[in-house]
Scaffold this active site. Structure first.
Site, mmCIF file in Angstrom:
data_model
loop_
_atom_site.group_PDB
_atom_site.id
_atom_site.type_symbol
_atom_site.label_atom_id
_atom_site.label_comp_id
_atom_site.label_asym_id
_atom_site.label_seq_id
_atom_site.Cartn_x
_atom_site.Cartn_y
_atom_site.Cartn_z
ATOM 1 N N SER A 182 0.794 -1.232 0.000
ATOM 2 C CA SER A 182 0.000 0.000 0.000
ATOM 3 C C SER A 182 0.827 1.282 0.000
ATOM 4 O O SER A 182 0.356 2.317 -0.441
ATOM 5 C CB SER A 182 -0.954 -0.001 1.193
ATOM 6 O OG SER A 182 -0.242 -0.184 2.383
ATOM 7 N N HIS A 210 -5.733 -3.834 -1.846
ATOM 8 C CA HIS A 210 -5.536 -2.807 -2.880
ATOM 9 C C HIS A 210 -5.559 -3.411 -4.284
ATOM 10 O O HIS A 210 -5.000 -2.822 -5.225
ATOM 11 C CB HIS A 210 -4.219 -2.059 -2.650
ATOM 12 C CG HIS A 210 -4.250 -1.220 -1.415
ATOM 13 N ND1 HIS A 210 -4.764 0.060 -1.388
ATOM 14 C CD2 HIS A 210 -3.894 -1.506 -0.144
ATOM 15 C CE1 HIS A 210 -4.683 0.538 -0.165
ATOM 16 N NE2 HIS A 210 -4.153 -0.390 0.613
ATOM 17 N N LYS A 241 -12.588 -0.435 0.320
ATOM 18 C CA LYS A 241 -11.784 0.384 -0.603
ATOM 19 C C LYS A 241 -12.500 0.416 -1.954
ATOM 20 O O LYS A 241 -13.478 1.147 -2.105
ATOM 21 C CB LYS A 241 -10.359 -0.165 -0.694
ATOM 22 C CG LYS A 241 -9.634 -0.151 0.670
ATOM 23 C CD LYS A 241 -8.171 -0.469 0.547
ATOM 24 C CE LYS A 241 -7.514 -0.808 1.875
ATOM 25 N NZ LYS A 241 -7.459 0.273 2.852
HETATM 26 C C1 PLP Z 1 -3.082 -4.118 2.724
HETATM 27 C C2 PLP Z 1 -4.199 -3.894 3.699
HETATM 28 N N1 PLP Z 1 -4.650 -4.932 4.427
HETATM 29 C C3 PLP Z 1 -5.657 -4.784 5.313
HETATM 30 C C4 PLP Z 1 -6.261 -3.570 5.511
HETATM 31 C C5 PLP Z 1 -7.399 -3.451 6.477
HETATM 32 O O1 PLP Z 1 -8.631 -3.396 5.785
HETATM 33 P P1 PLP Z 1 -9.950 -2.911 6.522
HETATM 34 O O2 PLP Z 1 -10.013 -1.427 6.350
HETATM 35 O O3 PLP Z 1 -11.069 -3.639 5.843
HETATM 36 O O4 PLP Z 1 -9.817 -3.306 7.954
HETATM 37 C C6 PLP Z 1 -5.832 -2.461 4.793
HETATM 38 C C7 PLP Z 1 -6.455 -1.132 4.998
HETATM 39 O O5 PLP Z 1 -5.827 -0.145 5.251
HETATM 40 C C8 PLP Z 1 -4.773 -2.619 3.852
HETATM 41 O O6 PLP Z 1 -4.305 -1.576 3.141
#
Ligand code: PLP
Length: 395
Positions: A182, A210, A241
Site C-alpha cells: 500500500s 488494494h 476500498k
Molecule cells: C493491505 C491492507 N490490508 C488490510 C487492511 C485493512 O482493511 P480494513 O479497512 O477492511 O480493515 C488495509 C487497509 O488499510 C490494507 O491496506
C-alpha cells in the site's frame, strides 16, 4: 511518582515533537473525486481508496437504503448466535465467485480477517513466511498465533527460499504477502511465490485489499493479473476500498479452510456482524466491479496519465503502474510542505514519513480513482507545479 495522565500527555507531546502526530481533517461531503472539508470546499481528492468511484454511487446508495427499510439498521449479534443474515451468505457467495475460490467468509473488516486467520489455521508446529512490508494487520495476526515466524526481505525470492528450506520440519507452511503493497503500489511476484510454495509444500495467502476490483482483466485481483488464479490458496480482502468503501472484509479459499475459520476465527466469533444494508450494498459493488469494466479502464488511464505528468515535472516517482503513485521527496519536511501547499491550492494529498515508510524515502502518496475526470487531474498537476515552485524544488 508521575500521574498516569501526565505520562500519557508526555507521550503525546513526544509524538508532536517528532512530527509523528496525525491530525485529521473533517469531511463534510460524500467521498468522491472531490470532497469538502470543514475548511475548504471542492478539494480534488487524491488520497482515498475509492478506486472504482463506487463510494458515492447512486445505485449502491439506493440498495443500502432499500435494505435499511426492509431489514432494519443493525444485527445486534455476532454471526454464530443470531447475526447471520441471508445477505451475508449472498455476499460470501458473490465474493467467492468473483475471486474464483470455493467459498468465502465475511468479517467486520479485513483487519479482523488478517487478525483471525493465522491463529485459527496454524499451531506451534507450523511456520509462517511473511514479506517484511506486509500490512500491519498481517503483522498483528501473526503475533496472535503460535506458529514459528519467518520474515523475508521485501519481494526477495532467494531470501524466501532460504527460509522455506530452514523450516522444512514444519507441519503446515504458509507464505503470506500483500498483493499490492500500500505504501509503494508495488505488486507481489506471485508466480515466483507460487513456484516456491509448490516446491516446499506451502500454502499461499494474499492480502488483496488494494487489488480486488482493480487488478486483472476482470478485477479479480493480483492472482488474476499474475496468472495464478487457481494456485493462490487464500485471499483476504476488503469491501472498504474499491468495493463501495463502507466496511467489512473477507477471506476466500477452499471450503475446508473457510469452515474451520467459521468455527475458530476469533474476530468472526466475538465481534458484531456487518449491517444488512452494508452487505446488500457491497453485493451491488462487487457486481458493478465485475460488470462495469469501463471503471477499471478509467482508473488505469488516470493512473498512466498522472504517473507520466509527475515524471514530466521531474519528480522521483516510484516505478510501477498501480493507481497508488508515490512521489519521493528529499526530506519529510519538504513532502509535508508540498502536501500543505497543495491543500491550500485545492488538492488533497497526504505526505508519509518514517516510521510509516523508510527514513530515506519520505513521500506523497497520490491515489487515483475512476471518479476523477481528466480536467480534475490536469488541475491537480498545475497545482502541484505551483506547490513545487513555492517550496523551491521545481527542477
Ligand atoms: C493491505 C491492507 N490490508 C488490510 C487492511 C485493512 O482493511 P480494513 O479497512 O477492511 O480493515 C488495509 C487497509 O488499510 C490494507 O491496506
Amino acid at each position: 511518582m508521575k500521574d498516569l495522565y501526565e505520562t500519557i500527555q508526555e507521550e503525546l507531546d513526544h509524538l508532536k515533537k517528532e512530527g509523528l502526530y496525525k491530525e485529521e481533517k473533517f469531511l463534510i461531503s460524500p467521498q468522491d473525486g472531490s470532497v469538502s472539508t470543514e475548511e475548504k470546499k471542492d478539494l480534488i481528492n487524491l488520497c482515498s481508496n475509492n478506486y472504482l468511484g463506487l463510494s458515492n454511487h447512486p445505485d449502491i446508495i439506493k440498495t443500502a437504503k432499500d435494505a435499511l427499510d426492509l431489514y432494519g439498521f443493525g444485527m445486534s449479534s455476532v454471526r454464530f448466535i443470531c447475526g447471520t443474515h441471508a445477505l451475508h451468505k449472498e455476499l460470501e457467495a458473490v465474493t467467492a465467485s468473483y475471486v474464483q475460490k470455493e467459498d468465502a467468509i465475511v468479517f467486520p473488516s479485513c483487519f479482523d480477517a488478517n487478525g483471525g486467520i493465522f491463529e485459527a489455521l496454524l499451531g506451534k508446529e507450523d511456520a509462517i513466511f511473511s514479506d517484511q512490508l506486509n500490512h500491519a494487520s498481517i503483522i498483528d495476526g501473526i503475533r496472535l498465533c503460535k506458529a514459528e515466524r519467518f520474515r523475508y526481505r521485501h519481494r526477495n525470492m532467494q531470501d524466501l527460499e532460504d527460509l522455506l528450506k530452514k523450516a522444512h520440519y514444519a507441519r503446515r507452511k504458509i507464505i503470506v504477502t500483500d498483493g499490492v503493497f500500500s505504501m509503494d503500489g508495488s505488486i507481489a511476484p506471485l508466480k515466483e511465490i507460487v513456484y516456491l510454495a509448490k516446491k516446499y509444500d506451502s500454502l499461499v495467502m494474499v492480502d488483496d485489499c488494494h487489488a480486488t476490483g482493480i487488478l486483472g482483466e476482470h478485477g479479480r485481483g493480483t492472482h488474476e493479473k499474475e496468472e495464478v488464479l487457481k494456485e493462490v490458496d487464500l485471499i483476504t480482502g476488503t469491501y472498504g476500498k474499491a468495493l463501495g468503501g463502507a466496511s467489512g472484509g473477507f477471506i476466500a479459499g477452499k471450503k475446508e479452510c473457510i469452515s474451520l475459520l467459521r468455527q475458530k476465527a476469533r474476530p468472526y466469533l466475538f465481534s458484531n456482524a456487518i449491517t444488512p444494508s452494508i452487505a446488500a450494498a457491497s453485493i451491488c459493488a462487487v457486481n458493478k466491479s465485475k460488470n462495469e469494466p469501463e471503471r477499471r479502464k478509467r482508473l488505469w488511464d488516470n493512473a498512466a496519465f498522472f504517473r507520466a505528468s509527475l515524471s514530466k515535472l521531474g519528480l522521483d516517482v516510484m516505478p510501477g503502474t498501480h493507481p497508488i503513485i508515490p512521489a519521493i521527496f528529499p526530506s519529510a519536511n519538504i513532502a509535508l510542505d508540498v502536501a500543505n501547499q497543495l491543500y491550500n491550492f485545492g488538492v488533497y494529498a497526504v505526505a508519509f514519513s518514517y516510521p510509516v515508510v523508510p527514513k530515506e524515502s519520505p513521500r506523497i502518496r497520490f491515489q487515483m480513482s475512476a471518479a476523477h475526470t481528466k480536467a480534475q487531474l490536469e488541475t491537480a498537476i498545475s497545482a502541484l507545479e505551483r506547490a513545487l515552485e513555492q517550496v523551491g524544488i521545481l527542477r
